[in-house]
Scaffold this motif. Structure first.
Motif, PDB file in Angstrom:
ATOM      1  N   ALA A 406      41.167  43.922  32.132  1.00 18.16           N
ATOM      2  CA  ALA A 406      42.648  43.850  31.737  1.00 18.16           C
ATOM      3  C   ALA A 406      43.375  45.712  32.032  1.00 18.16           C
ATOM      4  O   ALA A 406      44.469  45.548  32.586  1.00 18.16           O
ATOM      5  N   ARG A 407      43.389  46.237  31.153  1.00 17.53           N
ATOM      6  CA  ARG A 407      43.675  47.692  31.841  1.00 17.53           C
ATOM      7  C   ARG A 407      43.806  47.810  33.262  1.00 17.53           C
ATOM      8  O   ARG A 407      45.401  48.447  33.617  1.00 17.53           O
ATOM      9  N   ILE A 414      49.272  44.266  39.028  1.00 11.62           N
ATOM     10  CA  ILE A 414      49.301  42.844  39.031  1.00 11.62           C
ATOM     11  C   ILE A 414      48.945  41.941  38.044  1.00 11.62           C
ATOM     12  O   ILE A 414      49.092  41.416  37.128  1.00 11.62           O
ATOM     13  N   GLU A 415      49.312  40.923  38.420  1.00 11.46           N
ATOM     14  CA  GLU A 415      50.047  39.516  37.834  1.00 11.46           C
ATOM     15  C   GLU A 415      48.569  39.047  36.945  1.00 11.46           C
ATOM     16  O   GLU A 415      47.733  38.428  37.982  1.00 11.46           O
ATOM     17  N   ASN A 440      32.285  39.045  37.433  1.00  5.75           N
ATOM     18  CA  ASN A 440      32.192  38.668  38.080  1.00  5.75           C
ATOM     19  C   ASN A 440      33.423  38.657  39.832  1.00  5.75           C
ATOM     20  O   ASN A 440      33.691  39.431  40.800  1.00  5.75           O
ATOM     21  N   LEU A 441      33.501  36.936  39.671  1.00  2.38           N
ATOM     22  CA  LEU A 441      34.709  36.368  40.407  1.00  2.38           C
ATOM     23  C   LEU A 441      35.598  37.269  40.201  1.00  2.38           C
ATOM     24  O   LEU A 441      36.647  37.793  40.580  1.00  2.38           O
ATOM     25  N   LEU A 442      36.438  37.855  39.294  1.00  3.90           N
ATOM     26  CA  LEU A 442      37.460  38.407  39.035  1.00  3.90           C
ATOM     27  C   LEU A 442      36.943  39.562  39.101  1.00  3.90           C
ATOM     28  O   LEU A 442      38.783  40.030  39.712  1.00  3.90           O
ATOM     29  N   ARG A 457      51.424  40.524  44.335  1.00  2.00           N
ATOM     30  CA  ARG A 457      50.106  40.613  43.720  1.00  2.00           C
ATOM     31  C   ARG A 457      49.879  40.251  42.602  1.00  2.00           C
ATOM     32  O   ARG A 457      50.009  40.319  41.807  1.00  2.00           O
ATOM     33  N   SER A 458      48.743  39.078  42.034  1.00  2.00           N
ATOM     34  CA  SER A 458      49.051  38.619  41.098  1.00  2.00           C
ATOM     35  C   SER A 458      47.127  37.690  41.020  1.00  2.00           C
ATOM     36  O   SER A 458      46.446  37.128  42.216  1.00  2.00           O
ATOM     37  N   LEU A 459      47.016  37.125  39.614  1.00  2.00           N
ATOM     38  CA  LEU A 459      45.525  36.776  40.153  1.00  2.00           C
ATOM     39  C   LEU A 459      45.534  35.580  38.766  1.00  2.00           C
ATOM     40  O   LEU A 459      45.676  35.301  37.882  1.00  2.00           O
ATOM     41  N   THR A 460      44.586  34.114  39.458  1.00  2.00           N
ATOM     42  CA  THR A 460      44.692  33.462  38.383  1.00  2.00           C
ATOM     43  C   THR A 460      43.727  32.708  37.969  1.00  2.00           C
ATOM     44  O   THR A 460      42.814  32.660  39.109  1.00  2.00           O
TER      45      THR A 460
END
Length: 550
Positions: A406-407, A414-415, A440-442, A457-460
């Motif tokens: 998270a940090r 990055i959202e 690992n995927l994250l 830039r985002s990650l879902t």
């Protein structure tokens, strides 16, 4: 023979303009702070119970060294003329320009050269050096300035003790609050303002305003008995936002305190008493904020070390796997080679010995099967043995896998989004191995997003229930995967990272398949990459059995 001569480095005009603009901003801020804090002066001199501008000067001298002294002297001279109305040729202006700026320049040099002070305030030792050096340093500077006024006949000797105390507490509280604030905030924290907890920050500010009103708002109340309530919002800010929050709240508290005492028309002695209380509050808040900052930095170091250790363990495991494969496969491969050679000779005979050729090929086939069994057994060993399946809440799994990252995502701006329907079933899986796969995927997604220059830039992370499994999807808006790597993506030692091992996806697929699930690349194109995998859903033992998907 070539000759070269040293060419002096010229500062570009734009850099010179920026430097002049910063110095002009310092002078303006110095004069403005002197004007705002010019309360309860002694004899029209710069002797007041609150002086934030020396803290500003000390911060500049700590960062830039002695070369900033002329700028500090210029700011002090302008303050004497504009704030106190002294003549440019007056002796008071000369003393104000020479004594205090020179004293703070010596204090800054003593801190950096004598005590090894780091202006970045990396730990509590640097903070304590600053505070402990400021106490006698500001006292000595105040005494020299007041004494010089008395020697010059500008201030009666009888006023020397009171004037010294008033100037000392004013300068000391200015340094303790202003200098750490400026040193810390010259490198602001990496906050994503789109996800910054503004409601909590507003709540802290509101709590500070309420406490100040409780202390000074009631006319018939002794304000000193409620002063300790200021610790409540201060502790809240320090615990939530570490040293950055503590320094900002202390300055807000100081401004509110000065405003309140001016509105209530307290005399100078009462203001000085409040400033001593404020000093205790400031030291406690700074120490607490630094403790929280150090704790968070230590946690980041631990997480980094864990990542390095995990990488080292994977490398060691890969080496052990390679050694075991070489050892275990040596004999069946040698036998296969011998059988193939014998089969070639049998086939070259006239006429060919069909019966013996058939038997030899059968033996070669048995050795191939044996080699496959060896690989399968070592692969199971590499997966850390048997599964320890248990009932898992999907939200807890996602939270545990994301927490160490998270940090890093906040620093990279990055959202992060999570889509988990309310009717999702629990999982029946190995907790540790499931976290490894999702983590690992994250982590791979964050690597891809950090390598992208510009753009959104985002990650879902999303999950949906299927027949007897739960399908997870990790989607990022990174640059995508190179087409040349897609076909080999899940093979060992295949990676696009400069320092990657190429084992993460291979291990993750093995762990997922051990649960009876699948891991695959669902989509890859510039601006959208999506990985999916399935894990078994928890099934009530009393429910009728369901077939597992192939």
């Amino acid at each position: 023979m070539k000759t070269s001569s040293a060419t002096p480095t010229l500062t570009p005009p734009r850099a010179q303009a920026q430097a002049l603009l910063r110095l002009g901003g310092f002078v303006l801020a110095y004069v403005l702070l002197d004007w705002l804090s010019y309360i309860h002066p002694v004899g029209g001199f710069a002797i007041t119970p609150w002086n934030p501008h020396p803290g500003l000067a000390l911060a500049l001298l700590l960062v830039q060294g002695r070369r900033a002294l002329p700028v500090v002297m210029l700011a002090a001279a302008l303050s004497e003329v504009l704030v106190r109305g002294h003549s440019p040729l007056a002796l008071t202006l000369v003393l104000g320009v020479l004594v205090s700026p020179s004293g703070y320049a010596l204090l800054a040099r003593f801190l950096t050269r004598g005590l090894g002070f780091d202006p970045d305030l990396p730990d509590r030792h640097a903070l304590l050096r600053l505070v402990l050096a400021a106490i006698p340093g500001t006292l000595l500077i105040s005494l020299l300035y007041v004494t010089s006024l008395s020697v010059a006949g500008l201030l009666p000797w009888l006023q020397l003790p009171d004037a010294t105390v008033r100037l000392w507490i004013g300068d000391l509280i200015g340094v303790v609050i202003t200098t750490p604030l400026l040193l810390v905030w010259r490198r602001p924290p990496a906050l994503d303002w789109r996800t910054f907890p503004l409601p909590e920050a507003a709540a802290i500010a509101t709590a500070m305003a309420v406490v100040l009103w409780l202390i000074f708002g009631w006319q018939n109340t002794d304000a000193f008995q409620f002063f300790y309530l200021l610790f409540v919002p201060l502790i809240w800010a320090a615990l939530r936002f570490a040293l950055h929050g503590a320094t900002l709240l202390l300055m807000t508290c100081q401004l509110g305190l000065i405003l309140a005492v001016e509105v209530r028309h307290y005399d100078a002695d009462t203001v000085i008493a409040f400033q001593f209380l404020m000093l205790a509050l400031a030291v406690a808040g700074l120490v607490l904020g630094m403790a929280v900052s150090e704790g968070r930095r230590a946690q980041e170091v631990v997480l980094k070390r864990e990542g390095e250790l995990h990488q080292a363990l994977r490398m060691a495991a890969a080496g052990e796997l390679a050694s075991s494969l070489a050892h275990e496969l040596n004999q069946p491969l040698a036998a296969i080679s011998n059988y193939i050679g014998a089969s070639q000779k049998l086939a070259e005979r006239e006429p060919p010995d069909i019966q013996r050729l058939r038997e030899t090929l059968q033996k070669a086939g048995h050795e191939v099967q044996r080699a496959g069994a060896v690989v399968h057994r070592l692969r199971r060993f590499f997966r850390s043995g048997e599964l320890q399946q248990e009932r898992l809440a999907i939200a807890d799994l996602v939270s545990a896998a994301w927490e160490p990252l998270a940090r890093r995502a906040v620093r990279a701006r990055i959202e992060y989004f999570v889509h988990l329907p309310a009717d999702l079933p629990d999982l029946y899986a190995d907790r540790v191995q499931s976290e490894i796969v999702l983590h690992n995927l994250l982590g791979n997604a964050l690597d891809a997003l950090e390598s992208r220059d510009g753009g959104h830039r985002s990650l879902t992370v999303a999950a949906v229930a299927e027949t007897s499994h739960v399908r997870f999807t990790v989607t990022d808006t990174g640059p995508g995967i190179a087409p040349a790597l897609v076909a080999q993506l899940f093979e060992s030692f295949v990676t696009s990272k400069a320092h990657g091992m190429g084992l993460g996806l291979n291990i993750s697929r093995s762990l997922v398949e051990a649960h009876g699930g699948h891991l695959w690349l669902a989509e890859s194109r510039p601006g959208r990459t999506r990985f999916s995998f399935t894990l078994p859903a928890f099934r009530d033992p009393d429910a009728p059995p369901q077939e597992m998907p192939s």
